[in-house]
Design an enzyme around this catalytic site. Structure first.
Site, short mmCIF file in Angstrom:
data_model
loop_
_atom_site.label_atom_id
_atom_site.label_comp_id
_atom_site.label_asym_id
_atom_site.label_seq_id
_atom_site.Cartn_x
_atom_site.Cartn_y
_atom_site.Cartn_z
N LYS A 71 0.80 -1.23 0.00
CA LYS A 71 0.00 0.00 0.00
C LYS A 71 0.84 1.29 0.00
O LYS A 71 0.41 2.30 -0.55
CB LYS A 71 -0.95 0.01 1.20
CG LYS A 71 -2.15 -0.90 1.02
CD LYS A 71 -3.15 -0.74 2.13
CE LYS A 71 -4.36 -1.62 1.92
NZ LYS A 71 -5.41 -1.42 2.90
N ASP A 107 -10.17 3.04 1.35
CA ASP A 107 -10.45 2.37 2.63
C ASP A 107 -11.21 3.32 3.58
O ASP A 107 -12.19 2.92 4.19
CB ASP A 107 -9.13 1.97 3.33
CG ASP A 107 -8.56 0.68 2.75
OD1 ASP A 107 -9.34 -0.16 2.28
OD2 ASP A 107 -7.32 0.52 2.79
#
Ligand code: NDP
Length: 286
Positions: A71, A107
């Site tokens: 990420k 997210d």
């Protein structure tokens, strides 16, 4: 769906990816929206993310999700990131643009939409975040950006909570986030808090573990949100329910981060009705 010469491909890069639920989310979305698009997981080892991004580009892949451990390490291989992803330093969605992939973080908007679907707004809400890892850090950013009230971040390793508090408070120019040692929870005021469980304690197969066992802590929970979704009901959730609080697991966050990514890839809006059908498919596949 029928795969033909015009089928677009999206996917997930990470390691491991074998147990991901994302193909269920995206392939169901393609069925519901009539898009000729398939979604597949691609296992990508640590150190291989740059090659994976350029390979995906060469193959014409129209979008990727990114999970652990890539990420942050994916960022140098992108043409840029949106403000939230840049601030958090983590990207989970790549969108194909004219000259490469642009990175987003869905997210946190996913968590926000999951909270909204439960009727929770963060504005002026007093929060307790359990944990100070990557997910907790992102929740702290989200809370500050949504103008939450005070945000207490409780962790076993206090230095990590202190680092997040300092970073978020500096980034937003206000003293919103307050770090604490997790065993110091009795020092909380005794009022009710929205509690976000963001540690990895309670994940299957250790699903009887919980970071705070004491029933008096759960008397302070107005709503208990566990980011974990395997198991569907964690011990944290059971203790909160026993104290009379409504609860939710992390499946809706996973659902909405996927839906937001799908919207970015296809420039469409997924309706609430479609979202509910996808949620049903994800629950059935658990
Ligand atoms: P990290 O590994 O970055 O952080 C783990 C956190 O758990 C740390 O705060 C760590 O404390 C704490 N912790 C671990 N073991 C213990 C223990 N025995 N006692 C007390 N604290 C402990 O993980 P992430 O932040 O990436 O993820 C956290 C959780 O959120 C995971 O369960 C993950 O599955 C879930 N998640 C869910 C998502 C969703 O879409 N629903 C998305 C992202 C994450 P310390 O700092 O002291 O080590």
């Amino acid at each position: 769906m029928e795969v033909n010469g015009k089928t677009a491909v999206c996917g997930l890069i990470g390691c491991p990816v074998a147990h991901t639920l994302s193909p269920v989310i995206h392939n169901r979305l393609s069925e519901l929206t009539g898009k000729n698009l398939v979604y597949v997981p691609f296992p990508v080892e640590e150190g291989q993310v740059g090659q994976a991004v350029s390979g995906a580009w060469a193959l014409g892949i129209c979008g990727l999700n990114v999970t652990v451990p890539h990420k942050s390490t994916v960022i140098p291989y992108l043409t840029g990131t949106d403000t939230l992803a840049g601030r958090i330093g983590a990207v989970n969605t790549l969108v194909r643009a004219a000259d490469g992939y642009f990175g987003y973080n869905t997210d946190m908007p996913g968590l926000l939409r999951a909270l909204q679907s439960e009727g929770i707004a963060l504005r002026d809400e007093e929060l307790v975040i359990l944990g100070a890892g990557g997910a907790a850090r992102a929740v702290a950013y989200l809370a500050a950006s949504e103008n939450a009230g005070r945000v207490y971040i409780l962790n076993r390793t206090p230095a990590k909570a202190e680092a997040i508090a300092a970073e978020v408070n500096q980034s937003f120019g206000k003293e919103t986030v307050i770090p604490m040692l997790i065993t110091d929870y009795p020092k909380l005021s005794g009022r009710k808090y929205l509690v976000i469980q963001a540690t990895s304690v309670g994940l299957a197969p250790k699903d009887q573990d919980v970071v705070i066992e004491d029933a008096s802590f759960y008397q302070m929970v107005s709503y208990g949100f566990d980011l974990i979704y395997r198991p569907a009901q964690t011990r944290f959730m059971k203790l909160a329910v026993e104290a009379g609080a409504p609860v939710c697991n992390g499946l809706k966050m996973l659902l909405y981060q996927g839906i937001i990514a799908y919207e970015l890839w296809n420039d469409i809006h997924v309706t609430q009705e479609q979202a509910e059908l996808v949620y049903q498919a994800v629950c059935e596949s658990m």
